[in-house]
Design an enzyme around this catalytic site. Structure first.
Site, PDB file in Angstrom:
ATOM      1  N   CYS A  75     103.047  23.074 -47.750  1.00  0.00           N
ATOM      2  CA  CYS A  75     104.258  22.399 -47.278  1.00  0.00           C
ATOM      3  C   CYS A  75     105.452  23.264 -47.643  1.00  0.00           C
ATOM      4  O   CYS A  75     105.689  23.530 -48.827  1.00  0.00           O
ATOM      5  CB  CYS A  75     104.375  21.008 -47.901  1.00  0.00           C
ATOM      6  SG  CYS A  75     105.920  20.180 -47.486  1.00  0.00           S
ATOM      7  N   HIS A 166     100.012  24.482 -36.581  1.00  0.00           N
ATOM      8  CA  HIS A 166     101.186  24.054 -35.830  1.00  0.00           C
ATOM      9  C   HIS A 166     101.010  24.324 -34.338  1.00  0.00           C
ATOM     10  O   HIS A 166     100.483  25.365 -33.942  1.00  0.00           O
ATOM     11  CB  HIS A 166     102.438  24.788 -36.316  1.00  0.00           C
ATOM     12  CG  HIS A 166     102.806  24.448 -37.718  1.00  0.00           C
ATOM     13  ND1 HIS A 166     103.623  23.393 -38.045  1.00  0.00           N
ATOM     14  CD2 HIS A 166     102.430  25.016 -38.900  1.00  0.00           C
ATOM     15  CE1 HIS A 166     103.755  23.331 -39.354  1.00  0.00           C
ATOM     16  NE2 HIS A 166     103.026  24.295 -39.901  1.00  0.00           N
ATOM     17  N   GLU A 215     104.795  15.465 -38.152  1.00  0.00           N
ATOM     18  CA  GLU A 215     103.932  16.104 -39.136  1.00  0.00           C
ATOM     19  C   GLU A 215     102.597  15.384 -39.252  1.00  0.00           C
ATOM     20  O   GLU A 215     102.543  14.147 -39.329  1.00  0.00           O
ATOM     21  CB  GLU A 215     104.612  16.132 -40.511  1.00  0.00           C
ATOM     22  CG  GLU A 215     105.779  17.108 -40.582  1.00  0.00           C
ATOM     23  CD  GLU A 215     106.137  17.455 -42.011  1.00  0.00           C
ATOM     24  OE1 GLU A 215     105.215  17.892 -42.753  1.00  0.00           O
ATOM     25  OE2 GLU A 215     107.306  17.300 -42.390  1.00  0.00           O
ATOM     26  N   CYS A 224     110.628  20.195 -41.726  1.00  0.00           N
ATOM     27  CA  CYS A 224     109.294  20.758 -41.992  1.00  0.00           C
ATOM     28  C   CYS A 224     109.451  22.264 -42.110  1.00  0.00           C
ATOM     29  O   CYS A 224     109.735  22.942 -41.115  1.00  0.00           O
ATOM     30  CB  CYS A 224     108.320  20.395 -40.874  1.00  0.00           C
ATOM     31  SG  CYS A 224     106.678  21.130 -41.075  1.00  0.00           S
ATOM     32  N   GLY A 227     106.797  24.297 -40.336  1.00  0.00           N
ATOM     33  CA  GLY A 227     107.020  24.129 -38.901  1.00  0.00           C
ATOM     34  C   GLY A 227     108.157  24.988 -38.391  1.00  0.00           C
ATOM     35  O   GLY A 227     108.084  25.549 -37.291  1.00  0.00           O
TER      36      GLY A 227
END
Length: 279
Positions: A75, A166, A215, A224, A227
């Site tokens: 993350c 992703h 997410e 994110c 992301g």
């Protein structure tokens, strides 16, 4: 057993941070994490982050349970929050400004900057279908501008892994996307056997992108980090943006660079302590 915690957020993507350095296993179960993340009956967060002892020569290990109890590989906003939390834990004994963190998505290196921001070496993006993973192309091929049918519409998608998967699609207006309804359909699409994070990107300029995200395991979030990194990589691969750009998320901006020199992705953004408490 009383457990102390600190609440942090990175651009509104919020986490419960727990000092877990005395054990190599998280002190909470995924079911307990779900309860703590509940915004009405718990503390409220997008996930719980545990700081465990380092592995294979790293300083520390990072584990995360999402608000639905699932465990992501990495993350981006969370690791910036982790760096701030580690600085708090070490206090005056802290003798360096960067850490090598073992994650399920690889080794990440966050650096505390003098202006209070955190810069993270996010590593090399992984682009092959087998690395995402996705069935949209043969395992040794890249997924760039491929058609994907979701909810009766054909979307043009590019897939990137930043240690976690992703799917990026470029749209005219991110505000017009009905994220709450379309996000779960992307996440659970059969083309993504381990589910997927989905980014909807509006190109404002070559150096400025607007992003909204669904997410995996957390739903709609204000930011994110992985992301944002994956989206810039996708923008470069499709010729839609520069290698360095500001990515504007609902919670605020991140600075993302995909270096031409070492091909690594670098993310810079804030990590802010909210409050501390005891369970």
């Amino acid at each position: 057993m009383a457990i102390e915690f600190t609440k942090y957020h990175g651009l509104g993507n919020d986490f419960i941070l727990i000092d877990n350095r005395s054990s190599s296993l998280p002190v909470l179960t995924p079911e307990q994490a779900i309860k703590l993340c509940d915004r009405h009956f718990g503390i409220g967060a997008d996930g719980v982050i545990f700081v465990l002892p380092g592995e294979n020569g790293t300083d520390y290990t990072m584990r995360i349970f999402n608000s639905d109890g699932s465990e992501p590989e990495m993350c981006g906003n969370g690791i910036r929050c982790l760096a701030g939390f580690l600085a708090d834990l070490e206090g005056e004994s802290r003798n360096k400004d960067s850490y090598r963190i073992h994650t399920l998505g690889g080794v990440m290196t966050p650096q505390l900057l003098s202006d209070g921001l955190v810069k993270v070496d996010m590593g090399l993006p992984r682009l092959l279908a087998g690395e995402i993973p996705t069935t949209l192309a043969p395992v040794e091929e890249k997924v760039i501008s491929q058609p994907l049918e979701v909810a009766g519409k054909t979307w043009e998608v590019t897939c990137v892994s930043m240690g976690n998967p992703h799917c990026i699609t470029f749209v005219e207006d991110v505000a017009a996307i009905e994220l709450e309804s379309i996000g779960p359909k992307f996440e659970h699409h059969p083309a993504f056997p381990q589910r997927i994070n989905t980014e909807f990107i509006q190109v404002v300029r070559l150096d400025y992108l607007k992003m909204r995200v669904w997410e995996r395991g957390a739903g709609i979030t204000l930011a994110c980090g992985t992301g944002a990194c994956a989206s810039l990589v996708a923008g470069v691969l499709t010729g839609k943006c520069d290698r360095t750009a500001t990515v504007e998320l609902p919670g605020g901006p991140l600075q993302i660079e995909w270096s031409e020199i070492d091909q690594r992705v670098y993310m810079t953004g804030p990590a802010e302590r909210v409050f501390t408490g005891r369970l």
